[in-house]
Design an enzyme around this catalytic site. Sequence first.
Site, PDB file in Angstrom:
ATOM      1  N   ASP A   1      60.228  49.654  51.524  1.00 38.05           N
ATOM      2  CA  ASP A   1      61.463  49.352  52.260  1.00 38.05           C
ATOM      3  C   ASP A   1      62.366  50.582  52.223  1.00 38.05           C
ATOM      4  O   ASP A   1      62.181  51.465  51.385  1.00 38.05           O
ATOM      5  CB  ASP A   1      62.197  48.147  51.659  1.00 38.05           C
ATOM      6  CG  ASP A   1      62.639  48.380  50.211  1.00 38.05           C
ATOM      7  OD1 ASP A   1      61.811  48.880  49.420  1.00 38.05           O
ATOM      8  OD2 ASP A   1      63.799  48.078  49.865  1.00 38.05           O
TER       9      ASP A   1
ATOM     10  N   GLU B   1      63.126  46.924  47.099  1.00 35.35           N
ATOM     11  CA  GLU B   1      63.763  47.774  46.083  1.00 35.35           C
ATOM     12  C   GLU B   1      65.218  48.043  46.418  1.00 35.35           C
ATOM     13  O   GLU B   1      66.082  48.020  45.548  1.00 35.35           O
ATOM     14  CB  GLU B   1      62.989  49.098  45.966  1.00 35.35           C
ATOM     15  CG  GLU B   1      63.351  49.932  44.746  1.00 35.35           C
ATOM     16  CD  GLU B   1      64.544  50.861  44.927  1.00 35.35           C
ATOM     17  OE1 GLU B   1      65.053  51.363  43.933  1.00 35.35           O
ATOM     18  OE2 GLU B   1      64.979  51.077  46.092  1.00 35.35           O
TER      19      GLU B   1
HETATM   20  N1  BES Z   1      65.063  56.320  45.151  1.00 31.97           N
HETATM   21  C1  BES Z   1      66.240  55.592  44.821  1.00 31.97           C
HETATM   22  C2  BES Z   1      66.600  55.688  43.344  1.00 31.97           C
HETATM   23  C3  BES Z   1      67.248  56.983  42.971  1.00 31.97           C
HETATM   24  C4  BES Z   1      68.416  57.350  43.594  1.00 31.97           C
HETATM   25  C5  BES Z   1      66.708  57.761  42.016  1.00 31.97           C
HETATM   26  C6  BES Z   1      69.025  58.530  43.248  1.00 31.97           C
HETATM   27  C7  BES Z   1      67.316  58.933  41.669  1.00 31.97           C
HETATM   28  C8  BES Z   1      68.465  59.320  42.305  1.00 31.97           C
HETATM   29  C9  BES Z   1      66.072  54.126  45.145  1.00 31.97           C
HETATM   30  O1  BES Z   1      65.348  53.898  46.317  1.00 31.97           O
HETATM   31  C10 BES Z   1      67.434  53.540  45.391  1.00 31.97           C
HETATM   32  O2  BES Z   1      68.153  54.040  46.195  1.00 31.97           O
HETATM   33  N2  BES Z   1      67.739  52.461  44.706  1.00 31.97           N
HETATM   34  C11 BES Z   1      68.933  51.717  44.930  1.00 31.97           C
HETATM   35  C12 BES Z   1      68.814  50.479  44.080  1.00 31.97           C
HETATM   36  C13 BES Z   1      70.001  49.559  44.121  1.00 31.97           C
HETATM   37  C14 BES Z   1      70.197  48.985  45.485  1.00 31.97           C
HETATM   38  C15 BES Z   1      69.800  48.468  43.119  1.00 31.97           C
HETATM   39  C16 BES Z   1      70.148  52.540  44.544  1.00 31.97           C
HETATM   40  O3  BES Z   1      70.106  53.288  43.561  1.00 31.97           O
HETATM   41  O4  BES Z   1      71.157  52.448  45.247  1.00 31.97           O
HETATM   42 ZN    ZN Z   2      66.873  54.313  47.955  1.00 27.62          ZN
END
Ligand code: BES
Ligand code: ZN
Length: 432
Positions: free
Chosen positions: A55, A120
């Site tokens: 996603d 995710e």
């Molecule tokens: N790939 C990101 C996680 C991430 C962001 C790792 C920045 C390292 C640096 C992941 O897809 C993401 O964006 N996760 C969301 C999860 C949230 C909605 C619970 C996020 O971090 O906003």
């Molecule tokens: Zn993300």
Amino acid sequence: MSSFLASELKALGVEIELRYLGKQEGTEVDLPPIILGKFGNDPEKRTILVYGHYDVQPALVEDGWDTEPFKLIEKDDKLIGRGSTDDKGPVIGWVNVLEAHKKAGIEFPVNLVMCFEGMEEYGSDGLEDLVKAEKDKYFKDVDATCICDNYWLGTTHPVLTYGVRGCSYYSITVSGPSADLHSGIFGGMVSEPLIDLTHILSKLVSPQGEILIPGVMDLVAPLTDDEAKLYDSIKYSMQDLFDATGSQTNLHDDVKPSLMARWRYPTLSLHGVEGAFSAAGAKTVIPAKVSGKFSIRTVPNMTPRELDALVFKYINDEWAKLNSKNKMEVKLLHDGMWWVSDPSHWNYEAAKKATKSVWGVDPDYTREGGSIPITLTFEEELKRNVILLPMGRGDDGAHSINEKLDMSNYINGIKTLSAYLHYISVEPATST
Ligand code: BES
Ligand code: ZN
């Protein structure tokens, strides 16, 4: 996306199971399936769980993209499009790893267990239950986990990541009139939801980024001398921050407090207001119902329930002070836990050697400010080490416009993931 990914994996000989998890809570919408996969079951080999998500965040041309966000463009040695770096590119990277071994006729060095999800970006709805239910079944042979869903800190130096922040996402809905009203007719006669809401939102965080909700900072683990020293050797500059944000709007003057704010302290961000007039022009309207959205990034030792209690109490107290006849409701939309791991584990040793062999330098060891909600669940439930081994760079524009993955990071990323699995197969076990 799930059908596409499942068919790519099947074509390479992966045994696939699609797990359907019912409806999204409070809706009639089917949750996207979790794709589980197995490749190889040699008891002589280690078994590595790889996780990623298919996603993505929303994207519209009107947000300011130079190209159609959902059409993959290859330009200036970059792959451009929503999900190129977060996280479709890295997920396809795992597919390419399998494909490369098959085409080159090289024996696969480990058994792979795969878990690819489609929620995710909304807190991994449903996945935690699945991992708990399958820990002694589908996931029972897992020796370590690898997640490729983050980025280098800057643009030149590779990293291995052993921590993420959690994320608790809330909405505050204020409603009053039964429909939007003409502000010339009713302005001054009724209590306006958007005025109440902005008042509450302004009480959550200061312009300097300090969280104003009492008690939140008391939940944070104190900084130790040893931890403070870890920041000294990190290759990151204020210029990296300026370049990645296209601005000099930094809240801190130096790298160390900037990284600490991102990795080890909580932050509160305001994301938007649903229902407010937001188009171009000058509509004279009183919106009848508005929802403000904000999230708090969480860190050791905060627990979501303790945080919720502080957030709800504070917002209700601030609301009471307004003496408004409107209605206010505060809700938790989703949450995910923070995670900090042990980077001295053999899982990290293998990733370090792989990174060095592809990029020619030792990686920095970093934590991250973003969140991957299932990470802690994998580590706690499977009782096996987890590593974040990133593919993209710090300026890829995840969640932003013109998201990209540099071709060199993509190709070398595939090589790094492959080399990692080969080093895993020979790395001696560590005690942890
Ligand atoms: N790939 C990101 C996680 C991430 C962001 C790792 C920045 C390292 C640096 C992941 O897809 C993401 O964006 N996760 C969301 C999860 C949230 C909605 C619970 C996020 O971090 O906003
Ligand atoms: Zn993300």
